[in-house]
Each structure stands twice: as C-alpha cells, then as structure tokens.
Write an enzyme that holds these catalytic residues in place. Structure first.
Site, mmCIF file in Angstrom:
data_model
loop_
_atom_site.group_PDB
_atom_site.id
_atom_site.type_symbol
_atom_site.label_atom_id
_atom_site.label_comp_id
_atom_site.label_asym_id
_atom_site.label_seq_id
_atom_site.Cartn_x
_atom_site.Cartn_y
_atom_site.Cartn_z
ATOM 1 C CE1 TYR A 115 -3.893 2.071 0.314
ATOM 2 C CE2 TYR A 115 -3.338 2.459 2.606
ATOM 3 C CZ TYR A 115 -4.123 2.719 1.507
ATOM 4 O OH TYR A 115 -5.135 3.633 1.604
ATOM 5 C CE LYS A 187 -7.081 3.098 -1.389
ATOM 6 N NZ LYS A 187 -7.224 3.879 -0.153
#
Ligand SMILES: NC(=O)C1=CN([C@@H]2O[C@H](COP(=O)(O)OP(=O)(O)OC[C@H]3O[C@@H](n4cnc5c(N)ncnc54)[C@H](O)[C@@H]3O)[C@@H](O)[C@H]2O)C=CC1
Ligand SMILES: CC(=O)C(=O)O
Ligand SMILES: [Mg+2]
Length: 604
Positions: A115, A187
């Site tokens: 991320y 995500k």
C-alpha cells in the site's frame, strides 16, 4: 458462485462461504497454475493422487506455515521495497492463500509495501514493471464495449465489491493514467486481508480516459491511451455507461470509487449515492477515519466537539471530505444546523483561506467559505490563519511537503495545550510535517497521526523528562473502508447512508488505544485491523437495518450474534481441503472460472 458453506454454523447456511471443502474440476499443471486452488508443496497425499499431481511436486509435504517461512525469507532477500512489492505481486499470481497468509502474518511490516508509499512507486512505474495484466481495463474510445468487457468476469452472483478509478489523482502522485489499475488492486487486497471480503468476488477496474501526465504521454512504453484526458459530457457518459453496466451485470456489487480528480469525485458520488450502494474512499473513507482520530484526540484533551476549531490545509477531495464529515458530526452533536457547524472549520487552499471573496470556489468548498469582509484586511496564509483562529486541530491534505513549519506549529502550540496535528498527504515524502519534528517542536505535546506509516519517535517527554517512545497512528482510510465495505456487502445494502458512515466512525473510535492511555496512538493499528473491520462491519449493518436499506435475509438482531455472523463470513487465508468433481455439471468456481485477481485463466 462461491459454494455454500458446508461447515456447520449456528446460522444455518450462510450467504458467503469461507470454510469447508472446495470443489475443484482442475487437475495436474492446470491446477498448479491456478492461484485460487494452488497449494504448491502443501497438497496432501490424497490430493496429489486425486488431482494427478504426483511427479509434478517434490515429495515432501509442507504446512502453510513452512511455506510462509520460506516465502518470508525470499521476500526479505529482495534488495528494496519496490522489488518486494513485485515479489508479492508475483506470489499472488501463483498462490493466493500463501500470498494473503504471508501478508497476514507480517502485516505491520508489509503494509507499506503493498500500500502507500511503495504501491505509489509501483503505480508510477506501472508500464515499466508490467509483467502480466490484472483487472479490467475499460477505455473511453471503446465505450460501446464496456458491457461486453465487464461481462467476462462472472455471473450476476459472482461479484460483491468493485473498486474503480480513472487514475486522475492517485494517492498524492497525481495523474497516473491506466497505471491507476494498481490502486484498485491494492485497495481490494486490503479489503481481503483487513476485512475478509472474499478475494475471488471482487473486481478491480480502471477507466482509461487518457492522461494529462506529459511524462506518460512521452513515454514510448506507456501502456494506456496516449491522448489528453477526455472531459465533459463524453467523460460523464463513459462513467455512466460503466456504472449502469456494472449494476446490470453484478447487481449485488458495491462500488468503491478511488482517486478520481476533485470535481469528478464529488460529482460522481453525489450523482450515484442516492441510487446505488457506492462509496468514495477519498471523500468518505478519509472523512470517517479522520473524525475517529479527532474523537480520540479530543478525548485526551478532555474537549468536546463544540470546542473544536479545525483548520484544513488543502481543500481538495480529501480535505473537503473531512470537513463534511466533521461538520455533520458537530451539527448532530450540538443539535445545530450544518451552516452553523461549518463555522468551526477553516479551509485553506492555494489562494489562502477560502472566503466568499475567492473566485471559483467549488460547490463542495462553498459551505465552508468564511465571510470575505471579516478577512478583507488580514493575511490569509496558513501562519496568519493559525494566529487568528487559534485552532486545536490542524489537518494537512495538500500534498505540500513541510508546509507545517516550526513557526506554524509553535504558534498553534502557544494557544492550545495539546494540538491535534494530522499531516495526511501521501506518500510519505509529501507529508506536511514528520512526527519527529512535530513532537520536538511541541515538547512531545502534539497529538499526531499521519497518512502513511512512520516509525515510533523517542524523546524526553515522559514524567520528569524521562525518555519515552511515542507510537504514531496511521490515519489512513484503510482503517475504515474495508469494514464499511464488508458490512455493506454482507447486509446487501441498497445504499450507503450517512448513518452507516457515522456508525463506522464510532466503531473505529471506540477501539482507539488512546482511550486508555494518553501517549498511545490515536487510532487502532494494523495488528488489530481484522477486529476493527468486524466491529465496523457490525455497526454498519446495524445502521443499515435501522435505516431500512439492508436487503439480506436472516441478519441476527442480537449484537454478539451479529458479530459472529460477520466473522464467520470473513474470508481467511487458510487452505481448504480440495474435493475432485467431474467437469461436467461442476460449478464455475470448481471449473476455475471464478475471477482470480492476478490471473487471466478465468476469462472466456
Ligand atoms: N490519509 C488518507 O487516508 C488520505 C490521504 N490523502 C492524501 O491527501 C492528499 C490530497 O489528496 P486529494 O484530496 O485526493 O487531492 P486533491 O488534489 O483533490 O487536493 C489537494 C488540494 O491541495 C491543494 N493545494 C495544493 N498546493 C497547495 C498549496 N501550496 N497551498 C494550499 N493548498 C494547496 C490543491 O489545490 C487541492 O485543492 C494526497 O497526498 C493524498 O494521498 C487522500 C485521501 C486519503
Ligand atoms: C489513502 C488514499 O486513499 C489516498 O492517499 O488517496
Ligand atoms: Mg485514495
């Protein structure tokens, strides 16, 4: 559709299966090359016999834990974070359970690699590090193909969760064109690992509308449409074609919008929110998590929402999303109008403080514009506003590194005992200030949370000046969007309402470590993220039921039953026993036709 749960549950047959044997119609190398079914060296003797794998695998049978140990050694040997990111992507393409289990067991260490910030680097280098496609690429010049191209990924029952971006405002790194697909994928990896949304029932999408990033346009290896972004009606029609096709083909799916540009993000959310279950992470997710952090901060300072005076630096998608969420919370808490509540918030953007005199305010910014005559003869830069307003909360969503200078922070700290300062811009290098500076400049008094992860900071801020270590919370929408998504999916919400979002904020805030210890982080960390998501999902479902937007049957009323019902349906990275079934009459899942993110093997 993923098979019904075969294991006994006190709730009978649950809508989403997460345990029991998996039926599989694949054999031999096809099976080994299918990331959903592949177990590599962990296939049992029986499975090796039933699926024709003897001779294709070395003889020693290993456990998932042993595989994780080996994978972790390989991961650790990678020379830098981008190589680690690439290694993990390739692991996902080979063995999905192992990928998610590795991530699960080392989440604190690997979160920043899958991320922000490393995923941002991967996105910037998308066309250079590209090996194989993953996700759905829809482009504006082929708008008439959208329905067909989306239809390849499953039957109406197959998809629960779609993340879509148009790549215009990725993290803090701007327009990344079709490389934006990687934010949709990242995500979704988080929804699986943090909330147990089934990773085979999700769809990452990029809407390629061109790019205004000249470096990409000039790059001969750039993989997206090599033209300037399309705007206006053609853009709107394309988004609408996508939304309509997605709703028609996958009527159960919840649509998560990510990293659209400021005007589009808002417009699209406002258009579809009253009609379908959708969510904009940058607007709503960021608003929710930041409000939860503010609640924790106010708990420590023993203040209430009525005491809040908040300055937001960077009034774009995230900044105004935060302003909205906080304003609505103040209005509800104090029983006052939204207009009145907005008076506790000051927005600053490129022109300085946003006042009614500023031209070209967006519709979303206007409710927060301060009266122009009040500020006519005053400076309106950040330092001047901090001097004048004396805020107790300062938020950064500007992408301007080091914007929170020592002068500004000290000025703020001269008016409030414990300033709450949240530099939220990503990736790490764009933070408005780093925690070590904020703590040093305020003698350890600042209550800090950041958009990307930072290491704990040590300093002489304990009682009698002894050295203590302060852990800084990551204030990122990743704390909350997985749980909101899980809750919405499990109760099959028709809409995502304000009350569901407020419920999610409550779920995060009540798990804040700072409630018990005023030097602890303002938000729960990744170690407890699945518990946070289960709590958030439960609260979201309760709110959806109260509001009459939950359509799933048999949702337990009792709170602890509901939490158990949620947890039982959270996907876990464990190997399930494989049961061979003949291809004829087998389900799409057993035939390996379910979507496997990272693999094209399931496409028609
Ligand atoms: N921590 C989190 O959960 C989240 C963090 N973000 C981060 O927040 C940042 C902003 O993201 P978005 O709101 O999506 O982008 P955006 O482009 O919509 O907003 C940025 C705003 O900052 C303003 N700005 C730029 N330079 C400025 C300056 N010198 N002075 C004052 N204002 C200035 C821009 O005009 C714009 O309005 C990004 O770094 C993003 O990664 C975004 C969403 C969630
Ligand atoms: C965290 C996030 O969504 C962003 O930086 O855009
Ligand atoms: Mg985002």
């Amino acid at each position: 559709m993923v098979s019904q749960d075969k294991s006994p549950s006190k709730f009978g047959s649950l809508p989403l299966s997460t345990s029991g044997p998996l039926e599989c119609a694949l054999k031999g190398t096809v099976l080994l090359n299918h990331p959903y079914f592949n177990k590599g060296s962990a296939f049992t003797h029986q499975e090796r016999r039933d699926f024709g794998l003897a001779g294709l695998l070395p003889p020693r049978i290993q456990t998932l834990d042993q595989q994780v140990q080996r994978a972790y050694e390989q991961y650790s040997a990678q020379p830098n974070d981008l190589s680690k990111n690439t290694f993990l992507t390739s692991m996902k393409e080979q063995n999905q359970v192992l990928y998610f289990r590795l991530l699960h067991d080392h989440l604190s260490e690997m979160f920043s690699v899958v991320y922000t910030p490393t995923e941002g680097e991967a996105i910037q280098n998308y066309s250079r590090i590209f090996r194989r496609p993953d996700g759905v690429f829809l482009n504006i010049n082929d708008a008439d193909r959208v329905h067909h191209d989306l239809s390849l990924w499953g039957t109406p029952d197959d998809i629960d969760y779609i993340v879509v971006t148009d790549g215009e405002e990725i993290l803090g790194i701007g327009d990344q064109g079709c490389g934006g697909i990687l934010i949709s994928i990242a995500k979704l990896a988080l929804t699986a690992i943090c909330a147990g949304v089934h990773p085979n029932r999700v769809l990452p999408v990029v809407l390629d509308c061109g790019t205004n990033n000249q470096d990409l346009l000039d790059d001969p290896l750039y993989l997206g449409l090599r033209e300037k972004r399309v705007t206006g009606k053609r853009y709107d029609d394309f988004v609408d074609t996508f939304v309509k096709a997605a709703r028609k083909l996958y009527p159960k799916a919840y649509i998560h919008f990510e990293d659209f540009g400021f005007d589009n993000a808002r417009r699209i959310l406002d258009k579809y929110r009253p009609e379908i279950p959708c969510f904009n992470d940058d607007v709503q997710g960021t608003g929710c998590v930041t409000l939860a952090a503010i609640f924790s901060g106010l708990h420590i300072t023993k203040q209430k929402l009525e005491d809040l005076r908040m300055v937001i630096f960077g009034a774009g998608t995230a900044g105004v999303g935060i302003a909205d969420q906080v304003r609505d919370a103040i209005a509800t808490d104090r029983g006052i109008s939204k207009e009145e509540a907005a008076k506790q918030i000051w927005l600053i953007d490129k022109p300085g403080l946003l006042t009614t005199e500023v031209e070209s305010l967006s519709a979303a910014q206007k409710p927060f514009a301060r009266p122009g005559d009040e500020w006519k003869d005053k400076d309106r830069d950040l330092l001047a506003v901090v001097k004048e307003v004396k805020p107790n909360v300062l938020i950064g969503t500007s992408t301007v590194p080091k914007a929170f200078t020592k002068d500004i922070v000290r000025e703020m700290a001269s008016h409030v005992e414990r300033p709450i300062i949240l530099p939220l811009s990503n990736p790490t290098r764009l933070h408005e200030a780093v925690p070590a500076d904020l703590l040093n400049w305020t003698n350890g008094k600042a209550l800090v949370a950041t958009g990307s992860p930072f290491k704990p900071v040590k300093g002489p801020w304990g009682q009698d000046g002894q050295e203590i270590e302060i852990e800084v919370a990551e204030c990122n929408n990743s704390v909350v969007f997985p749980g909101i998504g899980l809750g919405s999916v499990l109760c099959r919400a028709r809409l995502v309402t304000d009350k569901m979002l407020v419920a999610a904020v409550g779920g995060v805030a009540e798990m804040s470590p700072a409630l018990k210890n005023d030097t602890a982080p303002l938000l729960p960390g990744v170690k407890v993220v699945r518990d946070v998501s289960a709590r958030v999902a439960r609260k979201v479902i309760q709110a959806a039921v109260e509001e009459g937007v939950a359509t799933e049957q048999g949702i337990p009323e009792d709170e602890s039953d509901l939490e158990e019902w949620v947890r039982e349906q959270m996907w876990k990275p464990v190997y399930r026993p494989l049961k061979y079934v003949e291809k004829e009459g087998a389900t799409r899942e057993a035939k390996g036709e379910m979507l496997v993110v990272g693999s094209l093997s399931t496409r028609d």
